[in-house]
Scaffold this active site. Structure first.
Site, PDB file in Angstrom:
ATOM      1  N   CYS A  79       0.842  -1.355   0.099  1.00  0.00           N
ATOM      2  CA  CYS A  79       0.136  -0.071   0.128  1.00  0.00           C
ATOM      3  C   CYS A  79       0.998   1.465   0.020  1.00  0.00           C
ATOM      4  O   CYS A  79       1.680   1.460  -0.854  1.00  0.00           O
ATOM      5  CB  CYS A  79      -1.044  -0.002   1.158  1.00  0.00           C
ATOM      6  SG  CYS A  79      -2.403   1.163   0.913  1.00  0.00           S
ATOM      7  N   HIS A 184      -3.662  -4.823  -0.151  1.00  0.00           N
ATOM      8  CA  HIS A 184      -3.445  -5.152   1.178  1.00  0.00           C
ATOM      9  C   HIS A 184      -3.309  -6.812   1.016  1.00  0.00           C
ATOM     10  O   HIS A 184      -4.429  -7.256   1.086  1.00  0.00           O
ATOM     11  CB  HIS A 184      -4.203  -4.846   2.223  1.00  0.00           C
ATOM     12  CG  HIS A 184      -4.040  -3.416   2.512  1.00  0.00           C
ATOM     13  ND1 HIS A 184      -3.138  -2.973   3.430  1.00  0.00           N
ATOM     14  CD2 HIS A 184      -4.613  -2.175   2.058  1.00  0.00           C
ATOM     15  CE1 HIS A 184      -3.077  -1.658   3.671  1.00  0.00           C
ATOM     16  NE2 HIS A 184      -3.963  -1.134   2.791  1.00  0.00           N
ATOM     17  N   GLU A 186      -2.503  -8.836   3.175  1.00  0.00           N
ATOM     18  CA  GLU A 186      -2.854  -9.155   4.465  1.00  0.00           C
ATOM     19  C   GLU A 186      -4.430  -9.091   4.917  1.00  0.00           C
ATOM     20  O   GLU A 186      -4.747  -9.672   5.571  1.00  0.00           O
ATOM     21  CB  GLU A 186      -2.041  -8.647   5.785  1.00  0.00           C
ATOM     22  CG  GLU A 186      -2.544  -7.217   6.012  1.00  0.00           C
ATOM     23  CD  GLU A 186      -2.057  -6.019   5.057  1.00  0.00           C
ATOM     24  OE1 GLU A 186      -2.352  -4.917   5.387  1.00  0.00           O
ATOM     25  OE2 GLU A 186      -1.580  -6.418   4.123  1.00  0.00           O
TER      26      GLU A 186
END
Length: 204
Positions: A79, A184, A186
């Site tokens: 990001c 992202h 994650e």
């Protein structure tokens, strides 16, 4: 061991949890010796480019990341962390990035239709532009989670994936051992975990 750079910006602990979920140890750190001892680096980040750039420089982490990248150590920016890999960012001014990937960070408002919401928030498909070991376990069209108002431009030679949001926006980049994801991983479910897994398997 993977070093998650702690410079006061970023979603650090969910990233560490995601890495643990796929069987990799990670440490959230700003200690130079610890970072040097790790075999790969992740640079996270949320917020504004200028503030993050200042924190990265003032913490001493900018020089550490550049030095470790120069040694050939795999580095991944996520990001805002990806955006900081570039030469310049133009978010409320002009700010220097790390210069590890050629290009500039500019507003998506300049290229998307006025009817589209800013920031881009949500799940979007990846369109592959180059083969990359980062995509070892995923396929073109897989969806990942974005939250951003700025994107990487002037960097065609480094773009490995784009996403369509009223225009083709840079989604992932690579320059040698340096990688970046605008999205992202994650927060991107199994697809994101598989991207992290592929990064963790890169040869050092």
């Amino acid at each position: 061991m993977i070093a998650i750079i702690d410079y006061g910006v970023g979603n650090l602990f969910s990233l560490r949890s995601s890495l643990a979920a796929i069987g990799y140890d990670a440490v959230v750190t700003s200690d130079v010796e610890t970072i040097e001892a790790c075999d790969r680096i992740i640079l996270p980040g949320v917020g504004a480019f200028g503030d993050a750039s200042d924190k990265l420089q003032s913490s001493g982490m900018a020089d550490v990341v550049k030095a470790e990248a120069a040694k050939g150590k795999p580095v991944m920016g996520i990001c805002l962390g990806m955006q900081l890999l570039f030469d310049k960012g133009y978010e409320y001014g002009e700010y220097d990035g790390l210069g590890l990937i050629k290009g500039n960070i500019v507003p998506i408002a300049d290229v998307i239709p006025a009817s589209y919401k800013i920031p881009q928030i949500g799940w979007n498909a990846l369109d592959f532009k180059q083969e990359s070991p980062l995509f070892k376990y995923i396929k073109e069209g897989d969806h990942v989670y974005f939250v951003h108002s700025y994107y990487a431009a002037d960097c065609d030679e480094s773009v490995i994936a784009t996403t369509e949001y009223g225009a083709d926006l840079t989604a992932a980049v690579a320059n040698g051992n340096v990688y970046g994801c605008q999205f992202h991983p994650e927060k991107s479910g199994e697809v994101g975990l598989n991207i992290l897994r592929a990064f963790c398997e890169l040869e050092v």
